[in-house]
Motif scaffolding. Structure first.
Motif, PDB file in Angstrom:
ATOM      1  N   TRP A  19       0.835  -1.219   0.000  1.00 51.75           N
ATOM      2  CA  TRP A  19       0.000   0.000   0.000  1.00 51.75           C
ATOM      3  C   TRP A  19       0.863   1.259   0.000  1.00 51.75           C
ATOM      4  O   TRP A  19       0.451   2.281   0.542  1.00 51.75           O
TER       5      TRP A  19
ATOM      6  N   ASP B 120      -5.480  -3.393  -8.731  1.00 51.24           N
ATOM      7  CA  ASP B 120      -6.581  -2.436  -8.670  1.00 51.24           C
ATOM      8  C   ASP B 120      -7.146  -2.268  -7.271  1.00 51.24           C
ATOM      9  O   ASP B 120      -7.083  -3.166  -6.446  1.00 51.24           O
ATOM     10  N   LYS B 121      -7.712  -1.095  -7.073  1.00 46.46           N
ATOM     11  CA  LYS B 121      -8.334  -0.761  -5.799  1.00 46.46           C
ATOM     12  C   LYS B 121      -9.745  -0.238  -6.041  1.00 46.46           C
ATOM     13  O   LYS B 121     -10.140   0.007  -7.168  1.00 46.46           O
ATOM     14  N   PHE B 122     -10.475  -0.018  -4.954  1.00 41.03           N
ATOM     15  CA  PHE B 122     -11.839   0.510  -5.053  1.00 41.03           C
ATOM     16  C   PHE B 122     -11.827   1.917  -5.649  1.00 41.03           C
ATOM     17  O   PHE B 122     -12.773   2.341  -6.310  1.00 41.03           O
TER      18      PHE B 122
ATOM     19  N   HIS C 227     -10.845  -8.092 -13.558  1.00 39.22           N
ATOM     20  CA  HIS C 227     -10.330  -6.915 -12.862  1.00 39.22           C
ATOM     21  C   HIS C 227      -9.815  -5.820 -13.779  1.00 39.22           C
ATOM     22  O   HIS C 227      -9.946  -4.653 -13.478  1.00 39.22           O
TER      23      HIS C 227
ATOM     24  N   HIS D 145      -6.732  -3.712   3.629  1.00 47.16           N
ATOM     25  CA  HIS D 145      -6.844  -4.595   2.460  1.00 47.16           C
ATOM     26  C   HIS D 145      -8.269  -4.656   1.910  1.00 47.16           C
ATOM     27  O   HIS D 145      -8.478  -5.088   0.782  1.00 47.16           O
TER      28      HIS D 145
ATOM     29  N   TYR E  57      -9.894  -2.325   0.929  1.00 43.55           N
ATOM     30  CA  TYR E  57      -9.994  -1.327  -0.131  1.00 43.55           C
ATOM     31  C   TYR E  57      -9.377  -1.817  -1.444  1.00 43.55           C
ATOM     32  O   TYR E  57      -9.600  -1.239  -2.505  1.00 43.55           O
ATOM     33  N   SER E  58      -8.607  -2.903  -1.359  1.00 44.13           N
ATOM     34  CA  SER E  58      -8.015  -3.472  -2.570  1.00 44.13           C
ATOM     35  C   SER E  58      -9.057  -4.294  -3.328  1.00 44.13           C
ATOM     36  O   SER E  58      -9.929  -4.914  -2.720  1.00 44.13           O
ATOM     37  N   SER E  59      -8.965  -4.311  -4.638  1.00 42.92           N
ATOM     38  CA  SER E  59      -9.879  -5.153  -5.412  1.00 42.92           C
ATOM     39  C   SER E  59      -9.691  -6.623  -5.083  1.00 42.92           C
ATOM     40  O   SER E  59     -10.580  -7.430  -5.322  1.00 42.92           O
TER      41      SER E  59
ATOM     42  N   GLY F 258     -15.626  -4.822  -2.533  1.00 42.41           N
ATOM     43  CA  GLY F 258     -15.884  -3.575  -3.253  1.00 42.41           C
ATOM     44  C   GLY F 258     -16.659  -3.821  -4.540  1.00 42.41           C
ATOM     45  O   GLY F 258     -17.555  -3.048  -4.905  1.00 42.41           O
TER      46      GLY F 258
ATOM     47  N   TRP G   8      -1.347 -12.213  -6.768  1.00 40.65           N
ATOM     48  CA  TRP G   8      -2.372 -11.389  -7.427  1.00 40.65           C
ATOM     49  C   TRP G   8      -1.765 -10.056  -7.850  1.00 40.65           C
ATOM     50  O   TRP G   8      -1.984  -9.579  -8.961  1.00 40.65           O
TER      51      TRP G   8
END
Lengths: 660, 660
Positions: free
Chosen positions: A182, A234-236, B58, B404, B406-408, B413, B633
């Motif tokens: 992060w 990827d993230k939100f 994704h 975590h 917040y991660s795809s 999410g 990932w």
């Protein structure tokens, strides 16, 4: 096809005769006329620069988003040089005027890195490294979180072991879960990092400290030996940022790259502890105060969009041929008006805390640490409470836009996607509340006068019954505030008593703390809620606003306070402090306030002064030309480039898909 | 780099000795062993088919997402043919086993279109059109919402004007705001549409009716003359679906393409009204019951992810060298356990209402409309309450995953992004509550026995004080339920009284209704909450589960009920129905339930039986191998394809960005 122009008239009508100066209100919101001037200056530098082409972002791939961000970083560097701007000032307003999700790639560089160095670097370190950052000769980031470890800093696994023979530190991430994770901009952009690692010297661990590490070559940008860098996927939200990971294998750095203002390691490897270990909290505490301004800013954006659109959207025929604006519905006012008030309240809290932080920093520089515990305890609670208030308000505004609120054309979803991170980053919110509760309980035991007013809450028992007899009484801020104080007082007392009972009943201190968790979070919430309402009242009171602005803000502040009581009646009814008749009065008063705020609602959000270029919302356009522009927006969608995309063909017993 | 394998052991430990049969629990959740069998069959057909490659989604562009969806549509057609499956059955389970956001492109085709035709089509129309849809010879969609008009159907502007000379209807969207908008699959995929339009004949408007319209050529898929089709741009979620717009300019269709089972237009243009205009509500009401199953399913997914990950994630040293699992923290249990219970409760509500809907439909077919108003009134409230309960639970689960989340890679999410739409589509939730309140107030006036039990709530005044004296009393479902009934009774009475007072005070019925809005929404929420808790209790009671499963479900249902009271104490304290001592008891009981549920929490979510292939979560993997797989990932992220992407170079007074 008839064009729809009535929407433009609808908004014009809302603005036809504002009973207060919108400009004065903007200055109050910004924190003074000087602040408004500075914000407008930064705003013009950014918004007139073609690199900041955020409007196009809707269909960007990750790579395009990232590329745009790098271009922006370069432009910011140029702007800072050309206009010789103060970096701190610039960043403060840049955050407020730019678009969330596309702003962060130099947050680490220009704020976190800088403030950590200023706080914890020696004069020599500051002299060497700060100009490199400010002149953009390096790109810096800050590496704290690990794959397996977040808010609990003591659990970090990355190590920095001192080697007295070479006078170097050897950095390692010895396990998979030690991998730095992060980390903003570490994947592709940064050349240097401040790395938090467990300091080992003379075979002993002295806990987490900060180390300066070059991670990429300044010649060709490749990672240096022993350093593995990558992007984390990827993230939100925030997908224009290259958050990444970093693994370190026996990477050596010279001794003078440990930040040694407080803790020190001597040449021979002796450890000299800091005078006060709490000093390392200062930077993060100041940063949390900055977050409060963003909490306000993003809620202001969402409510601007939802309020303007609600003054256009019409629904359900109530008289033959007449569909009212949805803003005329009490249920809609109930959704939106508290968030207009909330955005103003959060701005007041932000201004107050940033100002307090500046004064606190001055005292800390003079080695007066008396305010530090209070500052940290209260700002922890505020970080959690205000991010949650902001994020839930943003989502309520989005839903208030009905079906179109789900379209990217609304723009609120984009704010939400990104700002939602604030509830878990920079300290997970439950942990933040617990930290705040820990401070409050310590205050119960050791009463002392604290400038942010904790003791006033905790050491004067509230009166037995709320002193509200009629609607006029509900106008009195002191009396209204007393309800919040009483609730905070009781919630803290309940948590304190419960914890002590468990401990004297034989629970270990961990078990007792754990079992009290819900009550502890509750008491921190109640205290922080009190603090926000009090600050809002105070900032209005001490402002030198003319009567017409003052009246509007007074209404908003009373609405926010009463709405908060109405949403939490059970808490306020504790020990019958508030009775059913008073709750009924509150509900009547809220309806009265709605009808007073309704005619000025659009002007109140106009005063947030968010230009269309950064609001990025078709529904929230200043001119109200929503339906024409929604249609134009839709036509730009990439899938509209071709008319026929696929052809499904049925051939006897099988279905084929043809690319047309 | 040391690999982390302890996480796998952590989950194995949680599953080592389940005190109940997970398989029995799964069957209860599914609604019976037959249902589990069918679900597993559909699941295997889908998940073993390579077209459903959702794991790759994704980094899809809009176009790639859409393309994948079209391929899936073709595969579904093949599967249905090959296995000769019942379409309704298939769709019911397909929704539950597939991945949200990628499922909807045949929802219109196989469900909405079909049920509207079955409901409102004449026998001839059904005979002609249903096989074309079931055999995928056409692709059908349903066009209701307009750019300027959503939930208020009477406000629609699209017209269908009968021309007796040619025996045709002429369809038009006469204004910009009449443009059909948010129409699933109309942009690129559909060949036919059911269009809702204001029926005009003999110069008179008879309100909205449905018309079958071919929109694209079956030869080359181009839009037919007079029809403009396009995509509406990006959304917060569902971006694999080509939601679009449609404009119509003098498009003629034969008279027999108006659905004429209820209303009719004769050859000469005379209008024959339906026997009961409410009949058109049946399809949407049934569809809302289906939504309840999805509310449960998505909450089950989110809680599966969060609970498993919380049994792995460790935080904060509580004894030297020991960091507990975050699931051991009471604050975490407080976030998650109510949502495990919630997912089971929503499933029970869904099963009950779908079953009720089937029986109601049988009665309606026999022209017995007595249950229709109640069915519609209650399902409106349920649609709003359950979507909100589901969505807010999903988000709480996401936050409970900390950073975590917040991660795809978390996967929650994605569920949230898509499912959030449910709060504003198929009827905006505030409007849904108001519709439900309208029905409840009508029942107050006209008591009659209704099978869903409305009258039992509204016509027997509750006792004065809650009959709870000790912890054991809190185990009694009837007594606990009585608190919810008392609250619903009072909230309805308050809204009813307030409305009548305003009306007798001289307010127009619109003004009175508007001013009562908040109270009306409140009463519908309170009633619906009662209904969900009651249904959960009842379904557990009447199930033939063994004692060990029954015990777990009983605990979950009591937890859900008590947690609901604890979150809304102010409501339950109305007229001192519940007192402070009882609230304290509730809080002690909740902690007791947490400690009982803690050891089985992972098994309880395992029983939802959601395979990794469709859970799509690294954090929620069944095997618990989270950190290794998070790292793998991340490495797959597209930005990791190149190591060096940009190089920022400072040349004297300027910053350049080089593409490396």
């Amino acid at each position: 096809m008839a064009k729809n122009t009535t929407t433009v008239l609808d908004l014009r009508q809302e603005r036809s005769n504002p009973p207060f100066s919108i400009n004065d209100m903007t200055e109050f919101y910004d924190g003074g006329s000087e602040a408004t001037k500075k914000r407008k200056l930064i705003s013009s530098l950014i918004l007139n620069n073609p690199a900041f082409k955020w409007l196009e972002r809707h269909y960007w791939t990750r790579d395009e988003a990232y590329s745009s961000n790098v271009q922006c970083l370069a432009e910011v560097a140029k702007i800072l040089r050309k206009h010789k701007l103060n970096v701190d000032d610039f960043m403060h307003y840049y955050w407020l005027v730019s678009t969330i999700g596309e702003i962060v790639s130099f947050e680490m560089h220009l704020t976190t890195w800088k403030s950590a160095l200023q706080d914890q670097g020696t004069p020599e370190q500051r002299k060497k490294w700060l100009p490199l950052v400010e002149n953009f000769e390096i790109v810096a980031t800050y590496c704290q979180t690990e794959l397996g470890h977040g808010t609990f800093i003591r659990g970090f696994e990355t190590t920095a072991t001192y080697d007295p023979k070479t006078r170097e530190f050897i950095l390692n991430t010895p396990t998979l879960t030690a991998t730095k994770w992060w980390i903003g901009e570490v994947a592709k952009t940064a050349t240097h990092a401040l790395v938090m690692a467990q300091l080992w010297t003379q075979n002993k661990c002295y806990g987490p400290h900060l180390f300066i590490l070059q991670v990429r070559s300044l010649e060709d940008h490749t990672p240096l030996p022993g350093i593995t860098l990558g992007e984390m996927g990827d993230k939100f939200g925030y997908n224009s940022i290259d958050d990444g990971f970093m693994q370190l294998s026996n990477v050596r750095i010279p001794r003078d790259q440990m930040l040694m203002r407080h803790s020190k390691v001597t040449l021979d490897g002796s450890f000299i502890p800091p005078k006060n270990p709490r000093l390392t909290y200062v930077a993060i505490t100041l940063y949390r105060c900055q977050l409060l301004m963003l909490c306000s800013n993003y809620l202001a954006r969402a409510s601007t969009i939802a309020v303007r659109y609600s003054a256009i959207r019409r629904q359900t025929e109530t008289k033959p041929g007449y569909e009212p604006k949805v803003l005329d519905y009490v249920t809609q006012q109930n959704k939106l008006f508290p968030h207009i008030a909330g955005a103003y309240a959060l701005a007041c809290t932000g201004h107050y805390m940033i100002d307090f932080g500046k004064r606190a920093t001055e005292r800390i520089k003079l080695e007066d640490l008396s305010v530090l515990a209070e500052f940290h305890g209260i700002s922890s609670g505020l970080k959690a409470f205000c991010t949650e208030m902001s994020v839930s308000g943003i989502e309520e505004c989005r839903r208030a836009c009905g079906g179109h609120g789900y379209s990217s054309a609304c723009g609120i979803g984009h704010i939400y996607n990104n700002w939602l991170a604030s509830c878990t980053y920079e300290g997970e919110n439950t942990v933040m509340y617990l930290q705040s509760a820990k401070y409050l309980l310590r205050c119960v035991k050791n009463p002392k006068s604290a400038p942010l007013g904790v003791s006033a809450v905790l050491h004067n028992p509230p009166c037995k019954h709320w002193d509200i007899k009629n609607m006029q009484d509900l106008e009195k801020t002191n009396t209204v505030l007393e309800a919040y104080r009483a609730r905070a007082y009781k919630k803290v007392a309940i948590a304190d008593k419960y914890l002590r009972e468990l401990q004297s009943g034989g629970d270990t201190s961990y078990d007792a703390w754990n079992k009290s968790g819900i009550k502890l979070v509750d008491c921190a919430k109640a205290f922080t809620h009190y603090f926000v309402i009090k600050t809002f009242f105070n900032m209005i009171e001490k402002s030198r606003l003319g009567q017409s602005c003052h009246l509007q803000l007074h209404r908003l502040s009373i609405l926010l306070a009463l709405h908060g009581i109405d949403q939490n009646t059970g808490d306020f009814m504790l020990d019958n402090f508030i009775d059913f008749e008073q709750i009924k009065l509150i509900r009547v008063k809220i309806l009265e306030l709605f009808s007073e705020i309704r005619p000025v609602a659009v002007c109140l959000v106009d005063a947030f002064d968010i230009p269309d270029q950064t609001l990025l919302s078709v529904l929230g356009r200043y001119d109200g030309d929503v339906y024409n522009k929604l249609f134009e927006w839709a036509k730009e969608a990439p899938l509209n480039k071709t008319q026929v995309r696929y052809l499904l063909v049925v051939v006897i017993d099988c279905v084929f898909v043809y690319l047309a």
